[in-house]
Design a protein around this motif. Structure first.
Motif, PDB file in Angstrom:
ATOM      1  N   ALA A  20       0.811  -1.219   0.000  1.00  0.00           N
ATOM      2  CA  ALA A  20       0.000   0.000   0.000  1.00  0.00           C
ATOM      3  C   ALA A  20       0.840   1.262   0.000  1.00  0.00           C
ATOM      4  O   ALA A  20       0.284   2.364  -0.088  1.00  0.00           O
ATOM      5  CB  ALA A  20      -0.933   0.010   1.212  1.00  0.00           C
ATOM      6  N   GLN A  21       2.177   1.126   0.088  1.00  0.00           N
ATOM      7  CA  GLN A  21       3.040   2.311   0.143  1.00  0.00           C
ATOM      8  C   GLN A  21       4.050   2.245  -0.991  1.00  0.00           C
ATOM      9  O   GLN A  21       3.651   2.062  -2.143  1.00  0.00           O
ATOM     10  CB  GLN A  21       3.680   2.389   1.544  1.00  0.00           C
ATOM     11  N   VAL A  26       0.516  -2.496   4.876  1.00  0.00           N
ATOM     12  CA  VAL A  26       0.905  -1.125   5.183  1.00  0.00           C
ATOM     13  C   VAL A  26       1.705  -1.116   6.481  1.00  0.00           C
ATOM     14  O   VAL A  26       1.332  -1.755   7.455  1.00  0.00           O
ATOM     15  CB  VAL A  26      -0.345  -0.207   5.273  1.00  0.00           C
ATOM     16  N   PHE A  38      -6.527  -4.554   5.400  1.00  0.00           N
ATOM     17  CA  PHE A  38      -5.154  -4.101   5.592  1.00  0.00           C
ATOM     18  C   PHE A  38      -4.436  -5.038   6.566  1.00  0.00           C
ATOM     19  O   PHE A  38      -5.042  -5.550   7.513  1.00  0.00           O
ATOM     20  CB  PHE A  38      -5.112  -2.693   6.184  1.00  0.00           C
ATOM     21  N   SER A  82      -8.026   5.145   7.096  1.00  0.00           N
ATOM     22  CA  SER A  82      -7.258   4.512   6.025  1.00  0.00           C
ATOM     23  C   SER A  82      -8.088   3.868   4.935  1.00  0.00           C
ATOM     24  O   SER A  82      -7.545   3.409   3.934  1.00  0.00           O
ATOM     25  CB  SER A  82      -6.296   3.468   6.612  1.00  0.00           C
ATOM     26  N   ALA A 137      -2.621   5.642   2.188  1.00  0.00           N
ATOM     27  CA  ALA A 137      -3.393   4.442   2.521  1.00  0.00           C
ATOM     28  C   ALA A 137      -4.783   4.498   1.884  1.00  0.00           C
ATOM     29  O   ALA A 137      -5.262   3.499   1.316  1.00  0.00           O
ATOM     30  CB  ALA A 137      -3.501   4.291   4.032  1.00  0.00           C
ATOM     31  N   TYR A 140       3.423   7.558   9.347  1.00  0.00           N
ATOM     32  CA  TYR A 140       2.302   6.929   8.655  1.00  0.00           C
ATOM     33  C   TYR A 140       1.550   7.981   7.843  1.00  0.00           C
ATOM     34  O   TYR A 140       1.252   9.071   8.329  1.00  0.00           O
ATOM     35  CB  TYR A 140       1.351   6.285   9.661  1.00  0.00           C
TER      36      TYR A 140
END
Length: 427
Positions: A9-10, A265, A326, A404, A314, A309
């Motif tokens: 997710a990143q 994540v 997630f 998120s 997200a 974060y």
């Protein structure tokens, strides 16, 4: 039965290998559907640590059939080095299956990757220099070499000749490097043909039949959403589709068979290479995250850039991929911080952005709008249920979940396979 996609997710390095391995005993097939050996997964089982670069993480689970899909580009030297290293440690890799349509990284593309990056100077992208991008470019330009070509020397030679007509011009006349001979390239590639042949099949058909038999297929992404060629921070991206959509095109499984999308994540954010990174830290907090989290590349050893974060990313990943669950990893790394900032939105020239800015320039100039949560000092690596977490750690998880875009179904509290809290089953 489900086809499940696991994506980052990143910007990668979120812990996809651990998540895939966590599900390994519950699935029948694990498929790597994009990328090559430009990314690494680290999996810890008991006292044993495994660093995988090209092989699917499912290779570590005896009951799983690991598959390298058509969307992957394969460095055959690296493939067999990894296989040999695992077999030397007592693992059986004979179940591995490889798509006949996957493309092969030739030596000339490794060379072009390195010299091109150096030529770009200050405009460099941050490539690993392993020939990934040039091989995908050959695929799109229809001059690529596929695994199946290794079994027909005439076709292989014709394809190499066609590729080198252009590549050698670039290497010798633009980059002042020595060119490659057709014979040398063909000889090297053919040297792998006999060994790879038993592994090669129509993997799209293999997976479709598995789903018809009500077996479970896990699709494992290399890299991550923010490095996706279409949806990432272009041009500072990888050369393949690292999203849930790529799981379909890179495996031959149609979208209608994908039943769950699991996004990994981190409890903070990292990235490697060049490109914008709104929450990046250049102070002792960034160094704390780097050292506590062991944020050095599995494949390259490069120190990763670290930041807090980022809920904007997200939410973007949740939307792009259709995330159903997630997996929040490395929560334990935050232990010891008095307060923990979380990016909830961006400020771009005085304008608040709750979603990703439309253009790259705005994203490049974005600064994080932060909310601050109280930290905790207790060791959480032994926790196996949510209730065992300190109150502030519970509050942190609940808060990031609320902003998120999907539920937090699994929490990682340490590097080992066992250091996991499962809130909702993923299969």
């Amino acid at each position: 039965m489900p086809a499940i996609a696991i994506i980052g997710a990143q910007w990668g390095d979120e812990g996809k290998g651990k998540a895939t391995d966590l599900l390994g005993g519950q699935v029948d097939y694990v498929v790597k559907f994009n990328g090559g050996n430009n990314a690494g997964h680290t999996v810890v089982i008991g006292e044993e640590k495994y660093a995988l670069h090209l092989l699917p993480s499912g290779i570590l689970s005896p009951e799983v059939t690991p598959v390298i899909g058509n969307g992957v580009v394969i460095d055959l030297t690296v493939l067999f080095e990894e296989i040999d290293a695992l077999e030397a440690r007592g693992l059986d890799t004979s179940a591995l299956r490889i798509s006949a349509n996957a493309h092969v990284i030739a030596d000339y593309n490794r060379q072009l990757d390195k010299v091109t990056e150096r030529f770009l100077g200050s405009r460099k992208i941050g490539t690993t220099g392993r020939g990934i991008g040039p091989t995908y470019a050959d695929k799109i330009n229809r001059i690529g070499i596929r695994v199946q070509d290794l079994f027909d020397e005439k076709i292989l030679r014709e394809k190499v000749e066609g590729a080198l007509d252009l590549k050698n011009q670039l290497l010798t006349k633009v980059y002042n490097r020595r060119g490659f001979t057709v014979d040398a390239v063909v000889e090297e590639l053919l040297s792998y043909a006999d060994r790879v042949a038993p592994m090669v099949c129509d993997t799209g058909l293999l997976l479709s039949q598995a789903l018809d038999r009500e077996e479970t297929v896990l699709l494992e992404a290399g890299q991550a959403t923010m490095l996706d060629i279409d949806h990432g921070t272009y041009p500072f991206v990888t050369s393949s589709s690292a999203t849930a959509g790529g799981a379909c095109t890179g495996s031959g499984i149609p979208p209608t068979r994908l039943t769950r999308v699991v996004a990994i994540v981190k409890a903070y954010t990292t990235r490697v290479g060049e490109g914008p990174f709104p929450t990046e830290l250049h102070d002792e907090s960034g160094e704390f995250l780097r050292q506590a989290g062991g944020e050095f590349g599995t494949t390259t050893g490069r120190p990763r850039r670290c930041g807090w974060y980022d809920a904007v990313i997200a939410r973007y990943a949740a939307r792009i991929n259709g995330v159903t669950d997630f997996v929040l990893t490395k929560l334990d790394v935050l232990t010891g911080l008095e307060q923990i900032p979380v990016c909830v939105a961006y400020d771009v020239d005085g304008v608040r952005h709750d979603e990703m800015p439309v253009n790259q320039s705005d994203f490049h100039h974005a600064t994080p709008i932060l909310e601050y949560l109280p930290g905790w000092s207790e060791d959480i690596s032994h926790c196996r249920s949510f209730d065992e977490l300190p109150a502030n750690a519970q509050a942190y998880v609940k808060y990031v979940e609320s902003i998120s875009g999907s539920r937090m179904s699994v929490i990682g509290v340490g590097p080992s396979r066992a250091a996991t809290i499962v809130l909702h089953d993923l299969v």
